[in-house]
Design a protein around this motif. Sequence first.
Motif, PDB file in Angstrom:
ATOM      1  N   LEU A 177      35.698  42.759 -33.849  1.00 12.14           N
ATOM      2  CA  LEU A 177      35.373  41.421 -33.347  1.00 12.14           C
ATOM      3  C   LEU A 177      36.372  40.378 -33.853  1.00 12.14           C
ATOM      4  O   LEU A 177      36.800  39.490 -33.099  1.00 12.14           O
ATOM      5  CB  LEU A 177      33.954  41.030 -33.764  1.00 12.14           C
ATOM      6  N   MET A 178      36.742  40.463 -35.124  1.00 14.17           N
ATOM      7  CA  MET A 178      37.675  39.486 -35.672  1.00 14.17           C
ATOM      8  C   MET A 178      39.073  39.662 -35.090  1.00 14.17           C
ATOM      9  O   MET A 178      39.783  38.684 -34.829  1.00 14.17           O
ATOM     10  CB  MET A 178      37.684  39.578 -37.196  1.00 14.17           C
ATOM     11  N   ALA A 179      39.469  40.905 -34.854  1.00 15.98           N
ATOM     12  CA  ALA A 179      40.746  41.148 -34.186  1.00 15.98           C
ATOM     13  C   ALA A 179      40.728  40.572 -32.769  1.00 15.98           C
ATOM     14  O   ALA A 179      41.716  39.997 -32.306  1.00 15.98           O
ATOM     15  CB  ALA A 179      41.043  42.644 -34.151  1.00 15.98           C
ATOM     16  N   ALA A 180      39.596  40.714 -32.086  1.00 15.82           N
ATOM     17  CA  ALA A 180      39.472  40.174 -30.730  1.00 15.82           C
ATOM     18  C   ALA A 180      39.508  38.653 -30.712  1.00 15.82           C
ATOM     19  O   ALA A 180      39.825  38.046 -29.689  1.00 15.82           O
ATOM     20  CB  ALA A 180      38.188  40.680 -30.075  1.00 15.82           C
ATOM     21  N   ALA A 181      39.181  38.030 -31.833  1.00 17.93           N
ATOM     22  CA  ALA A 181      39.262  36.570 -31.932  1.00 17.93           C
ATOM     23  C   ALA A 181      40.678  36.098 -32.222  1.00 17.93           C
ATOM     24  O   ALA A 181      40.934  34.890 -32.224  1.00 17.93           O
ATOM     25  CB  ALA A 181      38.324  36.067 -33.029  1.00 17.93           C
ATOM     26  N   GLY A 182      41.605  37.028 -32.482  1.00 17.99           N
ATOM     27  CA  GLY A 182      42.994  36.675 -32.659  1.00 17.99           C
ATOM     28  C   GLY A 182      43.545  36.829 -34.058  1.00 17.99           C
ATOM     29  O   GLY A 182      44.719  36.518 -34.300  1.00 17.99           O
ATOM     30  N   TYR A 183      42.726  37.318 -35.003  1.00 20.84           N
ATOM     31  CA  TYR A 183      43.214  37.469 -36.378  1.00 20.84           C
ATOM     32  C   TYR A 183      44.183  38.642 -36.466  1.00 20.84           C
ATOM     33  O   TYR A 183      43.944  39.692 -35.875  1.00 20.84           O
ATOM     34  CB  TYR A 183      42.038  37.599 -37.343  1.00 20.84           C
ATOM     35  N   ALA A 184      45.280  38.439 -37.204  1.00 21.80           N
ATOM     36  CA  ALA A 184      46.390  39.391 -37.188  1.00 21.80           C
ATOM     37  C   ALA A 184      46.444  40.299 -38.408  1.00 21.80           C
ATOM     38  O   ALA A 184      47.075  41.361 -38.372  1.00 21.80           O
ATOM     39  CB  ALA A 184      47.719  38.640 -37.065  1.00 21.80           C
ATOM     40  N   VAL A 185      45.817  39.886 -39.521  1.00 23.43           N
ATOM     41  CA  VAL A 185      45.760  40.690 -40.742  1.00 23.43           C
ATOM     42  C   VAL A 185      44.329  40.632 -41.258  1.00 23.43           C
ATOM     43  O   VAL A 185      43.694  39.573 -41.219  1.00 23.43           O
ATOM     44  CB  VAL A 185      46.730  40.154 -41.823  1.00 23.43           C
ATOM     45  N   HIS A 186      43.839  41.766 -41.751  1.00 25.96           N
ATOM     46  CA  HIS A 186      42.475  41.798 -42.282  1.00 25.96           C
ATOM     47  C   HIS A 186      42.506  42.247 -43.735  1.00 25.96           C
ATOM     48  O   HIS A 186      43.147  43.244 -44.084  1.00 25.96           O
ATOM     49  CB  HIS A 186      41.593  42.758 -41.479  1.00 25.96           C
ATOM     50  N   THR A 187      41.787  41.525 -44.601  1.00 27.03           N
ATOM     51  CA  THR A 187      41.646  41.909 -46.010  1.00 27.03           C
ATOM     52  C   THR A 187      40.263  42.511 -46.212  1.00 27.03           C
ATOM     53  O   THR A 187      39.271  41.956 -45.756  1.00 27.03           O
ATOM     54  CB  THR A 187      41.847  40.702 -46.934  1.00 27.03           C
ATOM     55  N   PHE A 188      40.196  43.632 -46.925  1.00 26.30           N
ATOM     56  CA  PHE A 188      38.958  44.404 -47.000  1.00 26.30           C
ATOM     57  C   PHE A 188      38.674  44.830 -48.439  1.00 26.30           C
ATOM     58  O   PHE A 188      39.155  45.868 -48.910  1.00 26.30           O
ATOM     59  CB  PHE A 188      39.056  45.637 -46.100  1.00 26.30           C
ATOM     60  N   PRO A 189      37.877  44.036 -49.181  1.00 26.04           N
ATOM     61  CA  PRO A 189      37.464  44.470 -50.522  1.00 26.04           C
ATOM     62  C   PRO A 189      36.483  45.641 -50.427  1.00 26.04           C
ATOM     63  O   PRO A 189      35.594  45.648 -49.569  1.00 26.04           O
ATOM     64  CB  PRO A 189      36.753  43.231 -51.087  1.00 26.04           C
ATOM     65  N   THR A 190      36.649  46.616 -51.298  1.00 25.50           N
ATOM     66  CA  THR A 190      35.722  47.749 -51.316  1.00 25.50           C
ATOM     67  C   THR A 190      35.485  48.205 -52.752  1.00 25.50           C
ATOM     68  O   THR A 190      36.388  48.158 -53.588  1.00 25.50           O
ATOM     69  CB  THR A 190      36.244  48.917 -50.457  1.00 25.50           C
TER      70      THR A 190
END
Length: 399
Positions: free
Chosen positions: A303-316
């Motif tokens: 969903l966030m990629a579809a909103a146009g965001y180009a990089v995603h940060t993912f804490p795990t």
Amino acid sequence: MVNGVRTGNGKSNLRFRGWRRENGRVGVRNHVAILPLDDLSNAACEAVAGHIKGTLPLPHAYGRLQFGEDLDLFFRTLIGTGSNPNVAAVVVIGIEDGWTKRVVDGIAKTGKPATGFGIEGSGDIATVAKASRVAKDYLQWASELKREECDISELWVSTKCGESDTTTGLASCPTVGNMYDKLIPQGIYGCFGETSEITGAEHLAKARAASPEIGEKWYRVWKAYLDDVIEAHKVDDLSDSQPTKGNIAGGLTTIEEKALGNLEKIGRASKYIDVLEPAEAPAKGPGLYYMDTSSAAAECVTLMAAAGYAVHTFPTGQGNVIGNPIVPVIKISGNPRTVRTMSEHIDLDVSGILRRDMTLEAAGDLLIEMILRTANGRLTAAEALGHREFVLTKLYRSA
């Protein structure tokens, strides 16, 4: 400071090299996507990608007999995916021409090349042959596009955590928050979500809005999710879902504990300026946004990629292996065991925060450096391992 460059409230000269698209947005990847309109067209899209090496097929499970708000979200997600600046050009294949054209026309509004093909009346073999020729032309064209130097303010960075544990709220989520506190003032677009996962900290989330009106808008979204989704469909409670078994094994015994760690991702100073529908592109300028999403990793990132965001940060914490086909997903972990046993999945180790040999300020700077390295072409662990989870959100049953 990052590489001797001031972030925070000081003037930044952080730069990266990206691909500027026809609408002015900047991408950090240069994909030619083969996008199926519906589940019936997955085979044709994968066949095209099999013929034209280097193109990216995006198979999914939906696109038939959807209606109402669910159909609107479906189109918003597909069009947004093709419109993402990490995509240079798109071939769309659908069983029917009408809805296929709707997706093509939506993507074409960005100015990028997009062509659609309908299978009905032609069959798979002829459709695959025609689409393959266009895909080949697009791929060769895209391969000659040049990167250009861009300011950090042109980067859109989203976040979502997964397989959280006690270390997530103490180390990896605060690292993301520190990054946002430094880069939001420099003009980037940020985004967080996971509506169900803020339960128990909703009063804190509401208070982080940029205005009382935005706070009320956020609260209505959270309350609607609670009433219309959670309360309407739960059996007794959310055990095994929120928190998950992995969360519980990692020391998070309640959704409230999980929510408090989740909110660490937005830092100490950042305030969100608007509340977005799922896959809705932000429209109020640079700043932090909230998106109404599921807390399921693949759905949220899609969903966030579809909103146009180009990089995603993912804490795990416990070690989530999520990736995305078009957006690089940067994994951050503060759990020493996860860093040791699942090192191939982790891009940034911030476990030093727990040992007190790394400050939060230093961790935030390291994440900014990793974001820039990723924007400049470094493959994330998820990309190197082939994780391309592309999962559409469905609101209710089809007709």
